[in-house]
Design a protein around this motif. Sequence first.
Motif, mmCIF file in Angstrom:
data_model
loop_
_atom_site.group_PDB
_atom_site.id
_atom_site.type_symbol
_atom_site.label_atom_id
_atom_site.label_comp_id
_atom_site.label_asym_id
_atom_site.label_seq_id
_atom_site.Cartn_x
_atom_site.Cartn_y
_atom_site.Cartn_z
ATOM 1 N N ALA A 184 38.663 47.576 35.339
ATOM 2 C CA ALA A 184 39.079 47.450 36.737
ATOM 3 C C ALA A 184 39.687 48.734 37.266
ATOM 4 N N HIS A 420 32.981 41.714 35.585
ATOM 5 C CA HIS A 420 32.396 41.135 36.795
ATOM 6 C C HIS A 420 30.936 40.769 36.574
ATOM 7 N N ASN A 444 41.663 40.188 39.637
ATOM 8 C CA ASN A 444 41.732 41.649 39.710
ATOM 9 C C ASN A 444 40.386 42.344 39.801
ATOM 10 N N PHE A 445 39.316 41.594 39.999
ATOM 11 C CA PHE A 445 38.012 42.163 40.319
ATOM 12 C C PHE A 445 37.577 41.641 41.691
ATOM 13 N N PRO A 446 36.687 42.356 42.369
ATOM 14 C CA PRO A 446 36.244 41.903 43.689
ATOM 15 C C PRO A 446 35.531 40.553 43.658
ATOM 16 N N TYR A 448 36.433 36.943 44.774
ATOM 17 C CA TYR A 448 37.131 35.868 44.065
ATOM 18 C C TYR A 448 36.217 34.689 43.776
ATOM 19 N N GLY A 694 47.313 46.732 46.345
ATOM 20 C CA GLY A 694 46.485 45.732 45.671
ATOM 21 C C GLY A 694 47.247 44.649 44.947
ATOM 22 N N ASN A 715 40.597 42.675 47.159
ATOM 23 C CA ASN A 715 39.432 42.239 46.385
ATOM 24 C C ASN A 715 38.679 41.094 47.056
ATOM 25 N N ILE A 731 35.043 48.932 43.793
ATOM 26 C CA ILE A 731 36.071 48.120 44.435
ATOM 27 C C ILE A 731 36.410 48.546 45.861
#
Length: 741
Positions: A184, A420, A444-446, A448, A694, A715, A731
Motif C-alpha cells: 500500500a 488488491h 487501506n487499499f482503494p 472499499y 489518509g 480510498n 492510489i
Amino acid sequence: MKVINLSNIKGGKAVGINRRQFLKATGISLGAVGAGLSGFDFDAWAEEHEKAEVEISPSLCNVCASHCGMWIHVKNDRVWKVTGHEDNDRSLGRLCPRAHGGIDWVYDPDRIDQPLKKTEDGNFEPVSWDEALDDIADRLQQILDEEGPESVFYAHNPRRTGVFYGNRLMHSLGVNTICTHNAACNTARTVGFNATMGGVPTPDLANSEYMLLLGRNYGGGIRTNQLKGLQEAVRKGAEIICVDPRQNDTATIADEWIPIRPGSDMALVLAMSKIIVDEELYDEEFIEEYTYGFEEFAENLDEYTPEWAELLTDIPAEDIERMARDLAEAAPAAFVHPNWRGAFGCNYENSTETARAVSCLNALLGNANAEGGLRFYHGPDTGSLDEDEYPAPPVPDTRRADGAGEDDGFPLATSHGLPHLLAEKMLEGEVNAGIVRHHNPVRNFPDYDHMSSGFDALDLLVVFETQMSETALVADYVLPECSFAEREEVIESRGGKQGTLAMRTQAISKIHPETRSYDDIIVDLAERLEVDEYFQFSLDDVNRAILEPYDISLEEFKQKGSMMVDVPEPDEAPVFNTETGKFQFYSDEFERHGAPPVVSWISPDTGLDVEDNQFRLVQGKEAIHSHTATANTPQLAQITKDYNTNRLWINAERASEMGISDGDEVKISSEIFSDRCNVKVTERIHPETVYVHGGYGNRTPFYSTAQKIDSINPNDFVKYQKESIVGHAMINEVMVEIEKV
C-alpha cells in the motif's frame, strides 16, 4: 452467551473491559463490592498506590511500521507514559506524537477481548480458543486438500515476529502467497530502484548539501532519527527543495516549495536529467566505471526538454534548469529522495518508471555510497536457530495467487504482493482462505466495495487483531492478540549508520485474560495442522539464537531492550545487486518481460488535463495518525478535532471562483463514490488539486471514538485498478468534482 450484532451497533461500545476485569486491575476485591465496600479504606488504598514505584520496561512502538524503541513507564501495573529509547537507531531518545497517543490502544474499551466467530446471520459470538483453533485448522486443512496451497494467502504488516512465525507456518503448509502492508506504500518505488540499483538506498541527510524531495514529507511520515538528520542538514546550511502539489509540513522549513501538477514528477526528473547530460555535468568517472546502458539512456532524453516538462508539470523551464544545475554542482553530497510513498510509491500509472527515472538522475550525480548522497548501510550480524535441531520448512515453489513474480501475472512485482488483486481472485473463486495479521487491507487499499466483497467471499478468513478493523468485520474468526505492552516478541535487527538490535518486552500483565500472543497462537495452530515439527522451540530459544554473535545474555538484553552495534561503513566503491553488477540505466529484465528497457515518459492513467469543475484528489500522511489504525485513540482524535486536520484542502483562488469559503461543507464525487466534507481553503496547494489526510473515514462501527470524527477516506473515491508494469493499486489515479453544499 454474548452475541455481537453488527446491524444494531450505532457507535456504542462493542467489546471492552467488564467490571470484574476493571476491579481486578485496580486491586479492589469483588468481595468488597459485594459487601458494599464495607471496611474498604479508599484513602489508604489511594495512598498506597500513589507511593508505588514507577518501573520501566523496554519495548518497541506499535503505532506505525517504524517500530521505534521506547521505554514503557508502569505504575501499579498500568502504563503511565512512554519515552524514547536512547540506544535505538530509530528513536534516539525521542518519540513522535503517535507513539504517545498509542497508549490508548492498550486501554481502548473497544478492544477485542476474546475469540470471535461469525455466525450464520453475519454477527459475531464469543468462542473458546480450543473451539476456534480446532475449527480453523479443520477448515484450512480441507481447503488445502481440495484446492491446494495456491488458494491460501497470508497478509501482514511485516515485522520480525509476524515474519518469523507467520511465514514459517505458511511455508510448512506449502503456501507461497505472502503479502505485506508495504504494497500500500512503495511497490513501484521498490521495483524501480531494484531494477537500477539492486536495492533501495538511504539518504545521508545530515551530510547532504542539496536535497530534492518529491513528495517526501518528514513532518508527516515521521521517523525521529531522520528528523534529527534533517535538522542537522539545516544547521549546516543544506539547501532543501520540496516539490509537492501541497506545501507539506517539511516544505515549511525548506528553502523552496515548488508546487507541481500531480502525476507529472517523472517529466520534471527526465528534463533535469537532460540538462545534466547535455551540459556534461554528470560524474564521468562513475558513469564509465559503474554503470550499464548510459548511452541508450542519454539518447532517449532528446525530447525531454525543460520547455516540454513545463507544459506537463506547471514548473517554469528556468526553474527546472536551475534545480538541475544546483543539484549537479552539489554532487555527490546531493540527492533526489528515493521516497517511501511520496510522489511515486504506488500512486500512478507512471510510478514505476518515475522511480527508475529518479534512480537514474541520482546515478548521474555519482552519489552512490557517497557522504551526503544515497548510502547502502549494512545490518548487524545475527544468529539463527540450529536447523539440525530445529529444522525449517522449505520455501515452497507453489504459484502465487496474486500473480506477483509470476510470468503470466506481474513478473516484475515484488514479494510485497498485490492484496488488491487478491480480492479479484477471491471473487473469482481462485483464492479460498487467508490469514491476516495486524494489517487492514480492506480499508487501506482503494475501492472499499471491491476489497470488502473480495475478502468477504472467502471460505475462511482469520484475522489476528486487537481492534475490530474493517478487515475483521468480514472475517470468519477474529483472534485477539495482547496489546504491544502485554507481549514479548522476536528481536528485530536493523541496519543504518549504526546497527540496532531491539525487542519488545512485556511491560504489564494482560488486561484481558483471553488474549494471547501471536507466537503462542501460531504454535498451537501448527500442532492442530500437524506441522508442529517446525515449531519445537520457545520464543526465548529464537531470541537466544539471534543474540549468539554478541557477548550478552537474553536476560541481560531484556533489561536493555535495544542496543546499537557497530557495522561496517558502506563500501566506498559501490556494489550494485543487479544482473550486471552495475547501475543499470538499461534493464534487460524489463525488456524480457515486455516493459521499457530504458525509462521513457508515461502519462498518468487519467491524463494531466482537468476540466473546469475537476480536481485531482491526492492523499498523504500526517504526524498524528498512522493510516486508519489510530483514528480510535482518544488523545490523537482530540488533536484532530482541536485543529480540524480532517478537512479537505482546496486552492483559495479556485474556491473563490466556486463560492466556497473556509470551513464550508462540500460534496466530493468520483466515478464510483460521493461523500461530504468540510474544506480548508488555502494558497498552499496547486489549483488543480485537492488533498486529504489518509487516516480518516473508518467504516467499522466498533471504533466508537473514530465515529465522532466526520471525514472522508480518499480510498473510497478510487476505483479498483492495476498499474501495467507491476500491478500496484495506483492510489492517486482519480479525478473528482467538488460542489458546495
